[in-house]
Design an enzyme around this catalytic site. Sequence first.
Site, short mmCIF file in Angstrom:
data_model
loop_
_atom_site.label_atom_id
_atom_site.label_comp_id
_atom_site.label_asym_id
_atom_site.label_seq_id
_atom_site.Cartn_x
_atom_site.Cartn_y
_atom_site.Cartn_z
N ARG A 84 38.34 59.02 67.49
CA ARG A 84 37.49 59.43 66.68
C ARG A 84 37.94 59.17 64.99
NH1 ARG A 84 36.53 65.66 64.90
NH2 ARG A 84 34.20 65.56 64.39
N HIS A 88 35.01 57.85 62.40
CA HIS A 88 34.85 58.23 61.00
C HIS A 88 35.42 57.51 59.77
CE1 HIS A 88 33.74 62.70 62.03
NE2 HIS A 88 33.75 61.81 63.20
N ASN A 116 34.71 65.99 58.59
CA ASN A 116 35.93 65.61 59.14
C ASN A 116 36.82 66.79 58.98
OD1 ASN A 116 35.32 62.92 58.91
ND2 ASN A 116 35.59 62.61 56.88
N HIS A 217 32.67 59.99 73.76
CA HIS A 217 32.70 61.30 74.13
C HIS A 217 33.03 61.60 75.75
CE1 HIS A 217 29.96 62.96 70.62
NE2 HIS A 217 31.23 62.33 70.18
#
Length: 363
Positions: A84, A88, A116, A217
């Site tokens: 992740r 990001h 975040n 995911h």
Amino acid sequence: MAASSSSSSSSSSSSTSHLLLLVGSCLLLVSYFAVSEAYTTPHLVKGLSWSFYKNSCPKVESIIRRHLKKVFKKDIGNAAGLLRLHFHDCFVQGCDASVLLDGSASGPSEQEAPPNLSLRAAAFQIIDELRELVDEECGTVVSCADIVAIAARDSVHLSGGPDYDVPLGRRDGLNFASRDATVANLPSSSTNASTLIEFLATKNLDATDLVALSGGHTIGLGHCSSFTSRLYPTQDPTMEERFANDLKEICPASDTNATTVLDIRTPNDFDNKYYVDLVHRQGLFTSDQDLYSYQKTRGIVKSFAEDEALFYEKFVHAMLKMGQLSVLTGKKGEIRANCSVRNSDNIQLKTVVEEDTEASAEL
């Protein structure tokens, strides 16, 4: 007559054999080109290379993988955290490790922007550990951005997913993005598929890339605050009833501070079960489930649910594209000695440089 018949039969047999060989050759060629086309990799951005550290730090990838094996043995959940982190980082002003920078007088860091706040603190700590281990072996020649990219790849593979080469040569950004820019480039969990497709198009990523990257995911956790709007005050009709009831036990109110797995079937394994969840209306976020509800992406979801190898192939392709978003290469950016601080703000680094300069002057 017998001889003539035998000759004719022999000729016919020979022709048949030649025909079968020809057909077989054609099938092999078709198969070859199909496989070659299926495994084509995205064009490399100028400055990136498959063997960038071949001379300066040839063991960088083995150093990172060795450490992450130890980390994941203690807590496999960190794999999702590192993956992740890469997402990001790349979606906000490119894969430049700007998400790692601490805030300064110029404003709050990207880490302090709402999207975040749920990034794992352990992920940042692990990157710092990797920075130190790589520096011990090679000195400060590997960028933090490349360490993040390699760690994301290893997070996928070490949790059961595909292994693949990562092009390297990224340099670290000198500034972090503003709060507004961070929010604008990290769509929320309530975003629908149509809007996500439009957003990713601005990054030169298509609908297949969207569905494939969403497959990240298949590991990790989701916070109640990211999906309780689908439960309260009324239940989202696209959510399967038993699944919804289970979620209500975990999150009995819209403001519950708890987490649950993103993939109810195999939460710690990087596989295609996330798509099976979507087909059964058991996707956690709106941004997940709408991939199956939306006509333009429904077929892609079904194909990934039925064919794990296809998902892996498309995931790798999409990751390689995403991992090259607005990268800094060559003389742009820098290679941070401390991933959370620009070199110009690194007091410890300045002290070392000053001491080295004084020692050289004495000589």
